[in-house]
Design a protein around this motif. Structure first.
Motif, PDB file in Angstrom:
ATOM      1  N   ALA A 109       0.701  -1.198  -0.001  1.00 15.79           N
ATOM      2  CA  ALA A 109       0.217  -0.022  -0.016  1.00 15.79           C
ATOM      3  C   ALA A 109       0.928   1.142  -0.226  1.00 15.79           C
ATOM      4  CB  ALA A 109      -0.928   0.073   1.188  1.00 15.79           C
ATOM      5  N   LEU A 110       2.088   1.271   0.893  1.00 16.44           N
ATOM      6  CA  LEU A 110       2.984   2.399   0.873  1.00 16.44           C
ATOM      7  C   LEU A 110       3.506   2.503  -0.607  1.00 16.44           C
ATOM      8  CD1 LEU A 110       4.441   2.126   4.343  1.00 16.44           C
ATOM      9  CD2 LEU A 110       2.916   3.604   3.614  1.00 16.44           C
ATOM     10  N   LYS A 111       3.914   1.458  -1.103  1.00 16.13           N
ATOM     11  CA  LYS A 111       4.826   1.507  -2.387  1.00 16.13           C
ATOM     12  C   LYS A 111       3.824   1.979  -3.435  1.00 16.13           C
ATOM     13  CE  LYS A 111       8.344  -2.199  -1.594  1.00 16.13           C
ATOM     14  NZ  LYS A 111       8.559  -3.426  -1.955  1.00 16.13           N
ATOM     15  N   ASP A 112       2.564   1.314  -3.542  1.00 18.12           N
ATOM     16  CA  ASP A 112       1.558   1.962  -4.559  1.00 18.12           C
ATOM     17  C   ASP A 112       1.248   3.417  -4.504  1.00 18.12           C
ATOM     18  OD1 ASP A 112       1.582  -0.448  -5.381  1.00 18.12           O
ATOM     19  OD2 ASP A 112      -0.139  -1.251  -4.662  1.00 18.12           O
ATOM     20  N   THR A 113       1.166   3.891  -3.020  1.00 19.03           N
ATOM     21  CA  THR A 113       0.683   5.164  -3.061  1.00 19.03           C
ATOM     22  C   THR A 113       1.749   6.083  -3.504  1.00 19.03           C
ATOM     23  OG1 THR A 113      -0.803   4.747  -1.078  1.00 19.03           O
ATOM     24  CG2 THR A 113       0.198   6.903  -1.212  1.00 19.03           C
ATOM     25  N   SER A 114       3.163   5.618  -3.137  1.00 19.64           N
ATOM     26  CA  SER A 114       4.412   6.741  -3.372  1.00 19.64           C
ATOM     27  C   SER A 114       4.275   6.821  -4.907  1.00 19.64           C
ATOM     28  CB  SER A 114       5.592   6.040  -3.050  1.00 19.64           C
ATOM     29  OG  SER A 114       5.641   4.710  -3.579  1.00 19.64           O
ATOM     30  N   GLN A 115       3.813   5.675  -5.869  1.00 17.87           N
ATOM     31  CA  GLN A 115       3.886   5.841  -7.287  1.00 17.87           C
ATOM     32  C   GLN A 115       2.723   6.499  -7.499  1.00 17.87           C
ATOM     33  OE1 GLN A 115       3.566   1.559  -8.446  1.00 17.87           O
ATOM     34  NE2 GLN A 115       5.752   1.407  -8.007  1.00 17.87           N
ATOM     35  N   LEU A 116       1.544   6.882  -7.018  1.00 17.92           N
ATOM     36  CA  LEU A 116       0.405   7.496  -7.489  1.00 17.92           C
ATOM     37  C   LEU A 116       0.552   9.020  -6.949  1.00 17.92           C
ATOM     38  CD1 LEU A 116      -2.682   5.335  -6.078  1.00 17.92           C
ATOM     39  CD2 LEU A 116      -1.949   5.947  -8.521  1.00 17.92           C
ATOM     40  N   THR A 230      -4.452   7.910  -2.918  1.00 18.34           N
ATOM     41  CA  THR A 230      -3.993   6.951  -2.233  1.00 18.34           C
ATOM     42  C   THR A 230      -4.119   5.623  -2.670  1.00 18.34           C
ATOM     43  OG1 THR A 230      -5.847   6.910  -0.801  1.00 18.34           O
ATOM     44  CG2 THR A 230      -4.209   8.273  -0.108  1.00 18.34           C
ATOM     45  N   ALA A 231      -3.295   4.585  -2.546  1.00 24.01           N
ATOM     46  CA  ALA A 231      -3.543   3.260  -3.059  1.00 24.01           C
ATOM     47  C   ALA A 231      -4.424   2.465  -2.405  1.00 24.01           C
ATOM     48  CB  ALA A 231      -1.892   2.616  -3.278  1.00 24.01           C
ATOM     49  N   GLY A 232      -4.727   2.505  -1.016  1.00 19.21           N
ATOM     50  CA  GLY A 232      -5.275   1.600  -0.161  1.00 19.21           C
ATOM     51  C   GLY A 232      -6.803   1.641  -0.513  1.00 19.21           C
ATOM     52  N   ARG A 233      -7.221   0.287  -0.612  1.00 14.14           N
ATOM     53  CA  ARG A 233      -8.601   0.087  -1.091  1.00 14.14           C
ATOM     54  C   ARG A 233      -9.438  -0.682   0.029  1.00 14.14           C
ATOM     55  NH1 ARG A 233      -8.486  -3.316  -6.601  1.00 14.14           N
ATOM     56  NH2 ARG A 233      -7.531  -5.055  -5.596  1.00 14.14           N
ATOM     57  N   GLU A 234     -10.791  -0.597   0.060  1.00 16.75           N
ATOM     58  CA  GLU A 234     -11.393  -1.466   0.975  1.00 16.75           C
ATOM     59  C   GLU A 234     -12.691  -1.968   0.468  1.00 16.75           C
ATOM     60  OE1 GLU A 234     -12.083   0.452   4.496  1.00 16.75           O
ATOM     61  OE2 GLU A 234     -13.564   1.958   3.815  1.00 16.75           O
ATOM     62  N   THR A 235     -13.244  -3.112   0.773  1.00 12.48           N
ATOM     63  CA  THR A 235     -14.553  -3.397   0.454  1.00 12.48           C
ATOM     64  C   THR A 235     -15.483  -3.134   1.201  1.00 12.48           C
ATOM     65  OG1 THR A 235     -14.604  -5.691   1.523  1.00 12.48           O
ATOM     66  CG2 THR A 235     -13.145  -5.756  -0.533  1.00 12.48           C
ATOM     67  N   PRO A 236     -16.720  -3.520   0.938  1.00 10.25           N
ATOM     68  CA  PRO A 236     -17.825  -2.757   1.851  1.00 10.25           C
ATOM     69  C   PRO A 236     -17.773  -3.764   3.263  1.00 10.25           C
ATOM     70  CG  PRO A 236     -18.799  -3.114  -0.420  1.00 10.25           C
ATOM     71  CD  PRO A 236     -17.485  -3.417  -0.296  1.00 10.25           C
ATOM     72  N   LEU A 237     -17.330  -4.786   3.236  1.00  7.05           N
ATOM     73  CA  LEU A 237     -16.967  -5.745   4.491  1.00  7.05           C
ATOM     74  C   LEU A 237     -15.987  -5.338   5.159  1.00  7.05           C
ATOM     75  CD1 LEU A 237     -18.121  -9.072   2.995  1.00  7.05           C
ATOM     76  CD2 LEU A 237     -19.688  -7.696   4.407  1.00  7.05           C
ATOM     77  N   GLN A 238     -14.869  -4.444   4.835  1.00  7.06           N
ATOM     78  CA  GLN A 238     -13.834  -4.247   5.580  1.00  7.06           C
ATOM     79  C   GLN A 238     -14.123  -3.112   6.467  1.00  7.06           C
ATOM     80  OE1 GLN A 238     -11.152  -4.189   2.099  1.00  7.06           O
ATOM     81  NE2 GLN A 238      -9.696  -5.657   3.192  1.00  7.06           N
ATOM     82  N   GLY A 240     -12.590  -0.347   7.125  1.00  9.15           N
ATOM     83  CA  GLY A 240     -11.375  -0.033   7.902  1.00  9.15           C
ATOM     84  C   GLY A 240     -10.220  -0.720   7.457  1.00  9.15           C
ATOM     85  N   SER A 241      -9.934  -0.787   6.222  1.00  8.37           N
ATOM     86  CA  SER A 241      -8.594  -1.360   5.768  1.00  8.37           C
ATOM     87  C   SER A 241      -7.407  -0.718   6.262  1.00  8.37           C
ATOM     88  CB  SER A 241      -8.760  -1.400   4.322  1.00  8.37           C
ATOM     89  OG  SER A 241      -7.549  -1.507   3.762  1.00  8.37           O
ATOM     90  N   MET A 242      -6.651  -1.359   6.744  1.00 11.93           N
ATOM     91  CA  MET A 242      -5.360  -0.994   7.433  1.00 11.93           C
ATOM     92  C   MET A 242      -4.252  -0.344   6.165  1.00 11.93           C
ATOM     93  SD  MET A 242      -5.074  -0.515  10.685  1.00 11.93           S
ATOM     94  CE  MET A 242      -6.671   0.021  10.477  1.00 11.93           C
ATOM     95  N   GLY A 243      -4.476  -1.127   5.213  1.00 11.82           N
ATOM     96  CA  GLY A 243      -3.748  -0.580   3.916  1.00 11.82           C
ATOM     97  C   GLY A 243      -4.270   0.769   3.572  1.00 11.82           C
ATOM     98  N   LYS A 245      -5.843   3.117   5.620  1.00 12.19           N
ATOM     99  CA  LYS A 245      -5.249   3.878   6.612  1.00 12.19           C
ATOM    100  C   LYS A 245      -3.907   4.332   6.717  1.00 12.19           C
ATOM    101  CE  LYS A 245      -5.466   5.929  10.878  1.00 12.19           C
ATOM    102  NZ  LYS A 245      -6.346   7.121  11.256  1.00 12.19           N
ATOM    103  N   ILE A 246      -3.032   3.376   6.182  1.00  6.80           N
ATOM    104  CA  ILE A 246      -1.525   3.700   6.051  1.00  6.80           C
ATOM    105  C   ILE A 246      -1.383   4.610   5.132  1.00  6.80           C
ATOM    106  CG2 ILE A 246       0.711   2.469   5.439  1.00  6.80           C
ATOM    107  CD1 ILE A 246      -0.183   0.255   7.158  1.00  6.80           C
ATOM    108  N   SER A 247      -2.064   4.420   3.769  1.00  4.78           N
ATOM    109  CA  SER A 247      -1.911   5.120   2.555  1.00  4.78           C
ATOM    110  C   SER A 247      -2.044   6.578   2.786  1.00  4.78           C
ATOM    111  CB  SER A 247      -2.632   4.495   1.639  1.00  4.78           C
ATOM    112  OG  SER A 247      -2.191   3.444   1.015  1.00  4.78           O
ATOM    113  N   GLN A 248      -3.237   6.648   3.689  1.00  3.78           N
ATOM    114  CA  GLN A 248      -3.729   8.263   3.890  1.00  3.78           C
ATOM    115  C   GLN A 248      -2.607   8.765   4.877  1.00  3.78           C
ATOM    116  OE1 GLN A 248      -7.587   7.547   6.012  1.00  3.78           O
ATOM    117  NE2 GLN A 248      -8.725   7.667   4.020  1.00  3.78           N
ATOM    118  N   LEU A 249      -2.137   8.206   6.051  1.00  2.00           N
ATOM    119  CA  LEU A 249      -1.179   8.629   6.769  1.00  2.00           C
ATOM    120  C   LEU A 249       0.228   8.910   6.068  1.00  2.00           C
ATOM    121  CD1 LEU A 249      -1.384   6.280  10.162  1.00  2.00           C
ATOM    122  CD2 LEU A 249      -2.298   8.809   9.460  1.00  2.00           C
TER     123      LEU A 249
END
Length: 283
Positions: A109-116, A230-238, A240-243, A245-249
């Motif tokens: 998630a961090l790597k993908d966010t840095s690329q975005l 940000t790269a982190g994504r989540e499904t409706p069931l998640q 609160g995806s940590m990926g 959250k970390i991307s946002q931070l």
């Protein structure tokens, strides 16, 4: 990946009643269920090559109140299929596997966010953070927590950010903004209604708008002067995806460091003052 017979049958049972455009939506969803759970209505419409109203009409046609209810149903089917086909493992292997998967997902998630990161957008965001008279930040649930993290972080260098997570307070604060102010909205999906409603009010009053979101094709980006992806994504069931959250931070941390670097001496002075202020709060 084959989904449950029940879900496929539900869609197929409506095929003869669907328009040509709606059938395109049905075909795409049936072939790409695992990807669909991460798409906004705007993104799905773009991938299929139809309008958003067609996607919404399709969802209602097959018995769902709206797109989010439809996406929840798909997510449940994907999760059920994954559970049904998973191999049995002993408890220790399961724990080790979970640790590895969670760690890998966070790093990715961090790597993908840095690329975005769009450097031009980042610079525009810093310019607004250092020039606008008043700064307010909106978010709900986990994105609201990220907004509070940002407020606390920026406080150390003298950048005061107001954070509102309650829908009524968001609307009222947005109504008081002017062309000299900045509104920041945080939403992973880019479709959080309360956050978008507040930004719409802020925008109508002339305030500049920055958005932090995973989805470039989403309602929040239509209101934004600056879009930070940000790269982190989540499904409706998640929910609160940590990926995510970390991307946002990561993006918040980049903004903080860039603003601090621009202010240098003043930022250093304030960091020392705020640190000294809480020295006696620890044993």
């Amino acid at each position: 990946m084959d989904m449950s017979v029940e879900f496929n049958t539900k869609i197929f049972s409506y095929m003869n009643t669907l328009t040509k455009a709606e059938k395109k939506v049905a075909d795409y969803v049936l072939d790409n269920m695992e990807n669909t759970i991460y798409l906004t209505v705007t993104e799905l419409a773009a991938k299929v090559g139809v309008g958003e109203t067609t996607v919404l009409r399709f969802c209602r046609r097959i018995g769902y109140k709206g797109y989010q209810a439809f996406k929840m149903a798909i997510t449940k089917e994907v999760a059920k299929q994954s559970f049904d086909t998973s191999e049995e493992t002993d408890e220790m292997n399961a724990v080790q596997s979970l640790v590895q998967k969670s760690t890998t997902a966070s790093i990715q998630a961090l790597k993908d966010t840095s690329q975005l990161i769009d450097m031009e957008m980042l610079e525009k965001a810093v310019a607004l953070l250092t020039s606008q008279k008043r700064i307010v930040m909106y978010g709900a649930s986990m994105s609201g927590n990220t907004a509070e993290d940002a407020r606390n972080r920026f406080l150390r260098i003298g950048v005061i950010i107001e954070v509102y997570t309650d829908a009524h307070m968001q609307a009222m604060s947005a109504a008081t903004l002017t062309k000299d102010d900045l509104a920041i909205g945080i939403s992973i999906s880019g479709s959080t209604k309360d956050t978008i409603d507040a930004l719409r009010i802020a925008k109508s009053n002339g305030a500049k708008v920055i958005s932090l979101t995973h989805s470039k094709l989403s309602p929040i980006t239509h209101l934004s002067d600056v879009i930070l992806l940000t790269a982190g994504r989540e499904t409706p069931l998640q929910g609160g995806s940590m990926g995510a959250k970390i991307s946002q931070l990561l993006v918040i941390d980049l903004l903080y460091n860039l603003v601090a670097n621009q202010r240098k001496n003043e930022a250093s002075r304030l960091k020392e003052l705020t640190s000294k202020a809480v020295l006696d709060k620890a044993y």
